[in-house]
Structure formats: structure tokens, C-alpha cells
Scaffold this active site. Sequence first.
Site, mmCIF file in Angstrom:
data_model
loop_
_atom_site.group_PDB
_atom_site.id
_atom_site.type_symbol
_atom_site.label_atom_id
_atom_site.label_comp_id
_atom_site.label_asym_id
_atom_site.label_seq_id
_atom_site.Cartn_x
_atom_site.Cartn_y
_atom_site.Cartn_z
ATOM 1 C CG ASP A 39 43.213 44.133 40.323
ATOM 2 O OD1 ASP A 39 42.172 44.307 39.647
ATOM 3 O OD2 ASP A 39 43.705 45.005 41.050
ATOM 4 C CG HIS A 186 44.269 39.601 43.419
ATOM 5 N ND1 HIS A 186 43.682 40.080 44.573
ATOM 6 C CD2 HIS A 186 45.115 40.579 42.982
ATOM 7 C CE1 HIS A 186 44.161 41.297 44.826
ATOM 8 N NE2 HIS A 186 45.030 41.630 43.881
#
Length: 222
Positions: A39, A186
Site C-alpha cells: 500500500d 507498505h
Amino acid sequence: MKKIIVLILLFYSIACFAQTKMFYADGSEDVKKISLTFDDGPGKATKQILEILEEKNVKATFFMLGARVVDDPETAKAVVAAGHEIGNHTYEHINFYAYKDEDKAEKIEKELLQCEEVIKSTLGIQSFLARFPYGYMKSDAIEATKKHNYYLINWSFGTDWQDMSAEEMHVKYKQAIKNGAIFLMHDLSKNKKVLSFLGTFIDEIKEEGYEIVTVSELLNLT
Ligand SMILES: [Zn+2]
């Protein structure tokens, strides 16, 4: 006869409900498949993550931020060129759990569509997977994703934003390996901890007999 009609209607409504499922946080418990998702990128860790994924011959799903794609279109394009899947993580990464303004429903929709527009114009992709920042999944988010033909995808495990050593983090990810797992990591910051164990983690998942696939493949979504 009436009983049969009732039964048919019952089965029909169950089938319709199954087909209209729009929200997922993991895949089937019956299949040895797992997805890796990244993400907030494209960001500082994206290129290194791409190298590791290529070396391990694994395809992942990247939930990108519209604003980041605008800032770094080349890295976003490299993710697509490497054959990975792209999801919509909204434009600006607003925390809708904390958002109190009256225009919330419109803002949610706008964030989704603004990111969609950038992904379309920059990458030539119409994504159908959305993930709101912080896993926001209240009814207004579900409504917006439904309205614009997205599936809302959260995750079964992720911990790379928490304060712990890379070793501890690795252990926690490893312990969360299971059928249908969707792992969250991430790629916006350098994320040295994840980079330090990602390759080994992928090997461990494979050694346990799992296939690593994109989210749409894990969930059979088209
Ligand atoms: Zn995020």
C-alpha cells in the site's frame, strides 16, 4: 409444490448474495493460496520490492495512491510493466474514521474517483479493487465502491507500521501464513524491515506449499 418454490427462491437469494459479496479481508480457507499486497506507493521501497518479487517469480497487488502516481509515474509504470496488479487506495490517503465534515460521503467518492482517473490516465488501467486508508470499511465506503464497480479489499494480516524489530516482525508475518491470507505491507517509505525479510518470507510461504497469487486470482474476481 409451494415448498419447492420456496426452496428455489431460497437458493436463488443465497446465490445472489454470494455473487454480490463486495468486501473481502481474506480468501477461501480451502485453498493453499496467499496474496501479498503493498500500500501507499509508488514510493521509496517500490523498486527494491519489484526486484525481490521478480527474483522470486511472484506477482503481487499494489494499492496505489493517486497523488503518489502523479508524483512518480515512472515507478508506477514499472510496477505495471512487471505484471503486478494495481488497486485503488484513494487519492490523498484521508483517514475517514476521523473525517467529520458534512461532505463525508461525497469526499469518499471523490477520493476513489480521483485516484481512478490518475490510474486510468497514467497507467491505462481500470482497476476494480479498492482499499481505503486504515482499512476504512463503513457503509459509506461500501456504497461508494459498489456504485463504481469496485470490490473493497482489506487484509488478514499486516504489522509493518508497528514498532518492533525486523526479526519480530518477520516472525509475526510467518505465524500468520494460512489458507487465503492477504498480507499487507507498505512501499511508500524505505521500509527497511520488510525489505530485510521479504525474500525469505516468500521462500517460507512457498516451502509450506502455498501458491502466491494476486488478490483477484485469490478471490476469483473479474
Ligand atoms: Zn494506506
